[in-house]
Design an enzyme around this catalytic site. Sequence first.
Site, PDB file in Angstrom:
ATOM      1  N   SER A  30      69.700 -23.696 -66.881  1.00 24.27           N
ATOM      2  CA  SER A  30      70.167 -23.393 -65.531  1.00 24.27           C
ATOM      3  C   SER A  30      69.232 -22.403 -64.831  1.00 24.27           C
ATOM      4  O   SER A  30      68.767 -21.442 -65.430  1.00 24.27           O
ATOM      5  CB  SER A  30      71.569 -22.799 -65.616  1.00 24.27           C
ATOM      6  OG  SER A  30      71.999 -22.429 -64.331  1.00 24.27           O
ATOM      7  N   CYS A  38      77.855 -12.281 -65.719  1.00 22.34           N
ATOM      8  CA  CYS A  38      78.212 -11.739 -64.410  1.00 22.34           C
ATOM      9  C   CYS A  38      79.251 -10.651 -64.587  1.00 22.34           C
ATOM     10  O   CYS A  38      80.122 -10.751 -65.441  1.00 22.34           O
ATOM     11  CB  CYS A  38      78.852 -12.820 -63.532  1.00 22.34           C
ATOM     12  SG  CYS A  38      77.763 -14.172 -63.237  1.00 22.34           S
ATOM     13  N   LYS A  74      78.198 -20.256 -71.989  1.00 22.94           N
ATOM     14  CA  LYS A  74      76.819 -19.809 -72.231  1.00 22.94           C
ATOM     15  C   LYS A  74      76.840 -18.326 -72.587  1.00 22.94           C
ATOM     16  O   LYS A  74      77.143 -17.471 -71.758  1.00 22.94           O
ATOM     17  CB  LYS A  74      75.951 -20.053 -70.995  1.00 22.94           C
ATOM     18  CG  LYS A  74      74.492 -19.664 -71.235  1.00 22.94           C
ATOM     19  CD  LYS A  74      73.602 -20.155 -70.107  1.00 22.94           C
ATOM     20  CE  LYS A  74      72.138 -19.854 -70.377  1.00 22.94           C
ATOM     21  NZ  LYS A  74      71.271 -20.398 -69.327  1.00 22.94           N
ATOM     22  N   ILE A 110      70.458 -18.789 -75.747  1.00 18.71           N
ATOM     23  CA  ILE A 110      70.929 -17.555 -75.152  1.00 18.71           C
ATOM     24  C   ILE A 110      70.627 -17.538 -73.652  1.00 18.71           C
ATOM     25  O   ILE A 110      69.712 -18.223 -73.186  1.00 18.71           O
ATOM     26  CB  ILE A 110      70.228 -16.331 -75.822  1.00 18.71           C
ATOM     27  CG1 ILE A 110      68.721 -16.396 -75.655  1.00 18.71           C
ATOM     28  CG2 ILE A 110      70.619 -16.183 -77.257  1.00 18.71           C
ATOM     29  CD1 ILE A 110      67.968 -15.161 -76.159  1.00 18.71           C
ATOM     30  N   ASN A 111      71.365 -16.723 -72.936  1.00 19.72           N
ATOM     31  CA  ASN A 111      70.975 -16.365 -71.584  1.00 19.72           C
ATOM     32  C   ASN A 111      69.833 -15.337 -71.714  1.00 19.72           C
ATOM     33  O   ASN A 111      69.408 -15.032 -72.820  1.00 19.72           O
ATOM     34  CB  ASN A 111      72.191 -15.784 -70.838  1.00 19.72           C
ATOM     35  CG  ASN A 111      72.086 -16.043 -69.342  1.00 19.72           C
ATOM     36  OD1 ASN A 111      71.001 -15.933 -68.768  1.00 19.72           O
ATOM     37  ND2 ASN A 111      73.197 -16.368 -68.711  1.00 19.72           N
ATOM     38  N   GLY A 132      61.320 -16.827 -71.766  1.00 23.50           N
ATOM     39  CA  GLY A 132      59.996 -17.272 -72.209  1.00 23.50           C
ATOM     40  C   GLY A 132      59.831 -17.061 -73.702  1.00 23.50           C
ATOM     41  O   GLY A 132      60.713 -16.535 -74.377  1.00 23.50           O
ATOM     42  N   GLY A 145      65.818 -20.565 -75.282  1.00 21.77           N
ATOM     43  CA  GLY A 145      65.169 -19.256 -75.288  1.00 21.77           C
ATOM     44  C   GLY A 145      63.715 -19.446 -75.669  1.00 21.77           C
ATOM     45  O   GLY A 145      63.377 -19.467 -76.842  1.00 21.77           O
ATOM     46  N   THR A 202      61.888 -21.600 -68.911  1.00 23.41           N
ATOM     47  CA  THR A 202      60.637 -21.048 -68.394  1.00 23.41           C
ATOM     48  C   THR A 202      59.470 -22.026 -68.523  1.00 23.41           C
ATOM     49  O   THR A 202      58.601 -22.087 -67.650  1.00 23.41           O
ATOM     50  CB  THR A 202      60.327 -19.724 -69.130  1.00 23.41           C
ATOM     51  OG1 THR A 202      61.442 -18.848 -68.932  1.00 23.41           O
ATOM     52  CG2 THR A 202      59.080 -19.056 -68.608  1.00 23.41           C
TER      53      THR A 202
END
Lengths: 303, 260
Positions: A21, A130, A165, A191-192, A217, A243, A266
């Site tokens: 995302s 968030c 997530k 992972i986020n 990245g 990730g 990324t």
Amino acid sequence: MPSLKTRIASLALETPLLTASGTFGFGDEYASLMRLEGLGGLVVKTLTLKPRSGNPPPRLVETPAGMLNAIGLQNPGLKHFLKAELPHLQNRNIPLIISIAGDTEEEYVALAEALDRQTGIAALELNLSCPNVKKGGILFGTDVVILESLVSKVRSVWNKPLIAKLTPNVTAVADLARAAATGGADILSAINTLRGMVIDVATGRPLLGNRFGGLSGPAVRPVAVKMIYEIFEATKLPLIGMGGIMNTDDALQFIMAGATAVAVGTANFVEPQTIPQIAAGLNDYLEKAGLESLHELVGVAHD
Amino acid sequence: MKQCRALVRKLEEISPYFYYLTLEEPYLAQAAQPGQFLYLRVSTGLSPLLRRPFSVAGTSPAAGTVLLLFRRVGAGTDLLSCLQEGDRLDCLGPLGTPFTYYGSEPAVLLAGGVGVAPLLFLGESLLNGGKSVHLFYGAADATALLPVERFLSPGVLIHYITEDGSVGEQGKLPQAFQRALDRGLSPGELFACGPRPLLAVLARENGQWGYPLQVSLEENMACGVGACQGCSVLIQKDGETVYERVCREGPVFHSKEVVW
């Protein structure tokens, strides 16, 4: 003949390769560079109930083998999404996963309810990085009680596969994974981004407009692989790993750690063909290893 | 816009730290317009990771070549400066929204430092269209000032400006341009590119001058194609303040719309 067809919860994917995302917009930006239909699934950028203008620039900076971003969830909001984006997304023959976020449980629930009435959406992904403004700004994804409550409330209004997530910015990701499972998630993704910052030594001030950002990245990959490994042992839910995946071997690491599917983020910025290239690479790997399906490799790194 | 593997035809160090790169790729040579940029993959390793944007400094559609001008300032441009003739360079482009020329003469180009790159392309294209073009080109001193007359056909009126007076008129670009106005120059339209503080001064002064002014902005970028929103800048339009992407709606913006 080996096949990349992947089943994750009740989702049937042509390949286990999704977009992460926020790295692929609503898909159309990349449509002229690649065949979107080659994606296993398109996870669109996070949607919120109301439009969000995002954070002040600079919003990103490159870091060693990675990048730090603080976009601030800039997005046009639900109403515009339903009118202007969903129709073209529905017309693509590709599983569509909508990432959602909110400041309150009610916002997540309102989004899930509205999206549940639409056709052509394969799954929902909860972006849990968030702040919950009603709970003093604690991130939804960092507290087991808040997380379980949110997942169960969204679960009650959303009838298709639900992905939670997970954020890596916690002490014990396994606890959060179990909370999401108890709340009723069908799939966990991780992972986020990892929280980080860069200081501009010329000014002595934080470089990003938002001061802090999310690191992504290849720099984060070992952290991410370990978290997938831990989450795999903590729950029985199928996992989407991500990730810093840049190539086939990176994707295989996540699968061997326990992921059924993986997402590329990324790397799309660096090489828009990364996903099709990994798809080809995984196919070759299966052929050489004499395997029928990647499912045979999921979690093989565990004792 | 396409992804292509352009052939490195020539890399020339035109003065210390400044390079002129000729890439052969007929599609880019045909498609690129003044103000647009190419997004180059400078490394196949992990550092630097992200692509680097470079404004197109000129094209030769007949030869199928595209010209880039860059200053060696960091890891990305270090790698570019090591390219060899015959190498292939992964390019996305042409990207971004080009300059719009509305037709008033003379067109006046205001360039600070290596920001001269897209204005060379614009100047050449306007000149080929029979338009009268002035270029005001400023840099700190002679070592940072490129002999840009080499890259322009005869006809563009070039005004060199250096802060230390070592070449051309002494002073800063906005003051030098002001003096030209005082001497009777009457621009039709202005186009500017350079460091943001310079562009901000030009935008402010243009409040008095009152000419149509387009600026080419720079911002850190990740995807280059509009997906990530990483390069957004604050823009004022129809009384509303919104973020627009340097890579998509930009890099060229009307100066009065930019929130400086």
